[in-house]
Design a protein around this motif. Structure first.
Motif, mmCIF file in Angstrom:
data_model
loop_
_atom_site.group_PDB
_atom_site.id
_atom_site.type_symbol
_atom_site.label_atom_id
_atom_site.label_comp_id
_atom_site.label_asym_id
_atom_site.label_seq_id
_atom_site.Cartn_x
_atom_site.Cartn_y
_atom_site.Cartn_z
ATOM 1 N N THR A 257 -1.938 1.242 13.766
ATOM 2 C CA THR A 257 -0.787 0.954 12.906
ATOM 3 C C THR A 257 -0.259 2.242 12.275
ATOM 4 O O THR A 257 0.955 2.420 12.132
ATOM 5 C CB THR A 257 -1.160 -0.054 11.794
ATOM 6 O OG1 THR A 257 -2.190 0.486 10.962
ATOM 7 C CG2 THR A 257 -1.624 -1.367 12.391
ATOM 8 N N VAL A 258 -1.161 3.156 11.919
ATOM 9 C CA VAL A 258 -0.723 4.434 11.341
ATOM 10 C C VAL A 258 0.036 5.259 12.376
ATOM 11 O O VAL A 258 0.998 5.960 12.054
ATOM 12 C CB VAL A 258 -1.924 5.233 10.795
ATOM 13 C CG1 VAL A 258 -1.464 6.565 10.218
ATOM 14 C CG2 VAL A 258 -2.660 4.435 9.727
ATOM 15 N N LEU A 259 -0.386 5.160 13.635
ATOM 16 C CA LEU A 259 0.280 5.888 14.713
ATOM 17 C C LEU A 259 1.598 5.232 15.134
ATOM 18 O O LEU A 259 2.330 5.776 15.955
ATOM 19 C CB LEU A 259 -0.643 5.996 15.930
ATOM 20 C CG LEU A 259 -1.806 6.987 15.784
ATOM 21 C CD1 LEU A 259 -2.806 6.787 16.921
ATOM 22 C CD2 LEU A 259 -1.299 8.417 15.776
ATOM 23 N N GLY A 260 1.888 4.066 14.577
ATOM 24 C CA GLY A 260 3.116 3.371 14.930
ATOM 25 C C GLY A 260 3.044 2.623 16.235
ATOM 26 O O GLY A 260 4.062 2.186 16.776
ATOM 27 N N GLN A 261 1.837 2.447 16.772
ATOM 28 C CA GLN A 261 1.663 1.727 18.034
ATOM 29 C C GLN A 261 1.610 0.221 17.827
ATOM 30 O O GLN A 261 1.763 -0.538 18.773
ATOM 31 C CB GLN A 261 0.374 2.178 18.726
ATOM 32 C CG GLN A 261 0.368 3.640 19.136
ATOM 33 C CD GLN A 261 -0.944 4.055 19.753
ATOM 34 O OE1 GLN A 261 -1.869 3.257 19.874
ATOM 35 N NE2 GLN A 261 -1.048 5.301 20.155
ATOM 36 N N GLN A 262 1.390 -0.182 16.602
ATOM 37 C CA GLN A 262 1.219 -1.598 16.298
ATOM 38 C C GLN A 262 1.798 -1.875 14.920
ATOM 39 O O GLN A 262 1.671 -1.046 14.009
ATOM 40 C CB GLN A 262 -0.273 -1.939 16.323
ATOM 41 C CG GLN A 262 -0.586 -3.403 16.171
ATOM 42 C CD GLN A 262 -2.026 -3.677 16.572
ATOM 43 O OE1 GLN A 262 -2.601 -2.951 17.379
ATOM 44 N NE2 GLN A 262 -2.600 -4.716 16.017
ATOM 45 N N ARG A 263 2.431 -3.023 14.772
ATOM 46 C CA ARG A 263 3.028 -3.361 13.487
ATOM 47 C C ARG A 263 2.077 -4.190 12.653
ATOM 48 O O ARG A 263 1.321 -5.006 13.160
ATOM 49 C CB ARG A 263 4.329 -4.140 13.700
ATOM 50 C CG ARG A 263 5.454 -3.309 14.294
ATOM 51 C CD ARG A 263 6.748 -4.107 14.316
ATOM 52 N NE ARG A 263 7.863 -3.323 14.833
ATOM 53 C CZ ARG A 263 9.099 -3.778 14.924
ATOM 54 N NH1 ARG A 263 9.371 -5.022 14.549
ATOM 55 N NH2 ARG A 263 10.056 -3.001 15.403
ATOM 56 N N LEU A 264 2.146 -3.956 11.342
ATOM 57 C CA LEU A 264 1.395 -4.801 10.431
ATOM 58 C C LEU A 264 1.902 -6.232 10.523
ATOM 59 O O LEU A 264 3.091 -6.475 10.770
ATOM 60 C CB LEU A 264 1.560 -4.306 8.991
ATOM 61 C CG LEU A 264 0.939 -2.960 8.632
ATOM 62 C CD1 LEU A 264 1.410 -2.532 7.244
ATOM 63 C CD2 LEU A 264 -0.575 -3.019 8.692
ATOM 64 N N THR A 265 1.009 -7.170 10.312
ATOM 65 C CA THR A 265 1.410 -8.570 10.238
ATOM 66 C C THR A 265 2.059 -8.876 8.896
ATOM 67 O O THR A 265 2.959 -9.713 8.797
ATOM 68 C CB THR A 265 0.191 -9.478 10.436
ATOM 69 O OG1 THR A 265 -0.485 -9.111 11.642
ATOM 70 C CG2 THR A 265 0.603 -10.943 10.534
ATOM 71 N N SER A 266 1.605 -8.181 7.863
ATOM 72 C CA SER A 266 2.147 -8.379 6.522
ATOM 73 C C SER A 266 2.022 -7.082 5.734
ATOM 74 O O SER A 266 1.253 -6.189 6.085
ATOM 75 C CB SER A 266 1.412 -9.511 5.795
ATOM 76 O OG SER A 266 0.029 -9.216 5.697
ATOM 77 N N GLY A 267 2.779 -6.992 4.657
ATOM 78 C CA GLY A 267 2.706 -5.827 3.798
ATOM 79 C C GLY A 267 3.478 -4.639 4.348
ATOM 80 O O GLY A 267 4.299 -4.759 5.257
#
Length: 288
Positions: free
Chosen positions: A51-61
């Motif tokens: 998520t920090v690398l921008g490869q995956q989005r947070l589900t919330s927040g």
């Protein structure tokens, strides 16, 4: 110089279908701070790096890096993967790997400039890789390969170093050497470090805080605040004992725990040898 948090998460959560890896995570990572991310296999440690690398989005927040929304391929985020041997015959040299970190932002193909070559030489010297700079990476030892990867990661003067179990498969001497190298780089550059590991002992002397993820929940604090029997027993929902012996922390629990806590090192979880690829969107921990 960065004055605010390097990385900021607010009420952050990540899920796969109906399964929550973690939720309601608030984290401010300060410049120069070293945070170890611990927990059983599949808890969401590597997914946090994604998520920090921008490869995956947070589900919330929400998540921000240097006060801006996280975007993929940010030059000021360095990444150090697990140690993995390359195939024999691979022509890539240690110098070439570090050069990728120096020139990787550039469009097109052209020879590196004199200034870029000089920067590569400086970084090779800084990470102790000058002696094997022109050797094929496949012929290097695990410790030498990891020194080269650290050089590649710091080439763009990162504000944040993401480390995905970089000590796996290294002997104790090389674990100590790579740990000292990462610690020295973060102090010299005032870079924050987010260090995923299955064993906290090799880095215990340099860690500021621990983020422990288990069973969809987490605890964060100084090592002595988190690595306690009562805290981990609450996280796992079953009795867990924390033994301190000969300067090491050993966590002992029921074998049926997710990931299998054992009495060898910090955790007996099965090692996954998939790593975060900054150019891909799949890692072993994401497969559930």
């Amino acid at each position: 110089m960065t004055t605010g948090p390097v990385l900021e998460l607010r009420d952050a959560g990540l899920s796969y279908g109906a399964r929550d890896l973690w939720s309601h995570l608030d984290l401010d990572l300060a410049p120069g701070e070293f945070v170890a991310v611990l927990g059983p296999n599949g808890a969401g440690k590597t997914s946090l790096l994604r998520t920090v690398l921008g490869q995956q989005r947070l589900t919330s927040g929400s998540m921000s890096f240097l006060g801006e929304p996280v975007r993929r391929g940010h030059r000021r985020i360095g990444y150090i993967p697990q140690q993995r041997l390359m195939e024999a015959g691979t022509p890539l040299r240690a110098r070439d790997m570090v050069a990728q970190g120096v020139t990787g932002h550039r469009w097109g193909i052209r020879p590196p400039s004199r200034a870029e070559r000089a920067r590569v030489d400086r970084i090779l010297d800084e990470v102790g890789a000058t002696a094997f700079a022109d050797a094929p990476v496949a012929e290097l030892s695990g410790g030498e390969q990891q020194r080269t990867r650290v050089g590649q990661a710091i080439a763009a003067d990162p504000a944040l170093l993401l480390c995905d179990e970089p000590l796996i498969s290294l002997d104790l001497r090389h674990q100590r050497g790579v740990t000292e190298l990462i610690d020295r780089q973060r102090r010299q550059r005032d870079a924050a470090v987010l260090f995923v590991t299955h064993d906290v002992n090799p880095i215990l002397d340099v860690v500021d805080r621990v983020l422990y993820i288990a069973g969809g929940r987490f605890r964060i604090g100084a090592p002595d605040e988190v690595l306690r029997a009562d805290v981990l027993s609450d996280l796992y929902g079953t009795p867990v004992d924390v033994v301190r012996t000969m300067g090491r922390i050993v966590i002992v629990g029921a074998s049926e725990l997710s990931g299998g806590i054992g009495a060898h090192g910090h955790s007996g979880e099965h090692h996954h040898h998939g790593e975060v690829d900054p150019h891909a969107a799949v890692s072993d921990e994401g497969r559930i």
